[in-house]
Write a protein that holds these residues in place. Sequence first.
Motif, PDB file in Angstrom:
ATOM      1  N   SER A 109       0.916  -1.186   0.038  1.00 32.35           N
ATOM      2  CA  SER A 109      -0.071  -0.188  -0.209  1.00 32.35           C
ATOM      3  C   SER A 109       0.804   1.251  -0.161  1.00 32.35           C
ATOM      4  N   SER A 110       2.192   1.058   0.361  1.00 35.73           N
ATOM      5  CA  SER A 110       3.037   2.479   0.416  1.00 35.73           C
ATOM      6  C   SER A 110       3.669   2.303  -1.069  1.00 35.73           C
ATOM      7  N   TYR A 111       3.510   1.661  -1.969  1.00 37.86           N
ATOM      8  CA  TYR A 111       3.991   1.850  -3.359  1.00 37.86           C
ATOM      9  C   TYR A 111       2.888   2.543  -4.341  1.00 37.86           C
ATOM     10  N   ASP A 112       3.363   3.321  -4.831  1.00 41.56           N
ATOM     11  CA  ASP A 112       2.589   4.347  -5.546  1.00 41.56           C
ATOM     12  C   ASP A 112       2.560   3.863  -7.173  1.00 41.56           C
ATOM     13  N   TYR A 113       3.382   3.319  -7.719  1.00 40.63           N
ATOM     14  CA  TYR A 113       3.382   2.941  -9.110  1.00 40.63           C
ATOM     15  C   TYR A 113       3.660   1.545  -9.477  1.00 40.63           C
ATOM     16  N   TRP A 114       3.214   0.654 -10.142  1.00 47.27           N
ATOM     17  CA  TRP A 114       3.129  -0.672 -10.550  1.00 47.27           C
ATOM     18  C   TRP A 114       3.121  -0.763 -11.948  1.00 47.27           C
ATOM     19  N   GLY A 115       3.903  -1.819 -12.231  1.00 50.73           N
ATOM     20  CA  GLY A 115       4.039  -2.549 -13.435  1.00 50.73           C
ATOM     21  C   GLY A 115       2.679  -3.506 -13.528  1.00 50.73           C
ATOM     22  N   GLN A 116       2.532  -3.755 -14.902  1.00 52.67           N
ATOM     23  CA  GLN A 116       1.429  -4.789 -15.346  1.00 52.67           C
ATOM     24  C   GLN A 116       1.873  -6.355 -14.978  1.00 52.67           C
ATOM     25  N   GLY A 117       2.899  -6.436 -14.527  1.00 55.07           N
ATOM     26  CA  GLY A 117       3.220  -7.791 -14.018  1.00 55.07           C
ATOM     27  C   GLY A 117       3.787  -8.789 -15.166  1.00 55.07           C
TER      28      GLY A 117
END
Length: 124
Positions: A109-117
């Motif tokens: 929840s502290s990570y703002d940006y994510w890849g698609q996996g």
Amino acid sequence: QVQLVESGGGLVQAGGSLRLSCAASGRTFSSYAMGWFRQAPGKEREFVARISRSGGSTYYADSVKGRFTISRDNAKNTGYLQMNTLKPEDTAVYYCAANARTYYTESSSSYDYWGQGTPVTVSS
């Protein structure tokens, strides 16, 4: 903002290795700490490893410690997860994530940006 794209997943036999990459674009990659998470079918997303902005500090989940290595090349705007001695229980979709927090964190929840996996399947 930063955009993240993972690559390098695939099918591998138990005991094998894979290297995942996370290519970043947008704002300066070195402004963000980076983490890798994974989510197996029917399970919650879990923390795998994190690395500080400079790369000088790393931390691993107990389940991967000694087998996985997280690294980054800020000049190439790319992060990596080297996975050795893979086990069937490592099968999951792997995500890289970035955060601009001033503290170390393993919480998704502290990570703002994510890849698609990128999917990783380890056969026994």
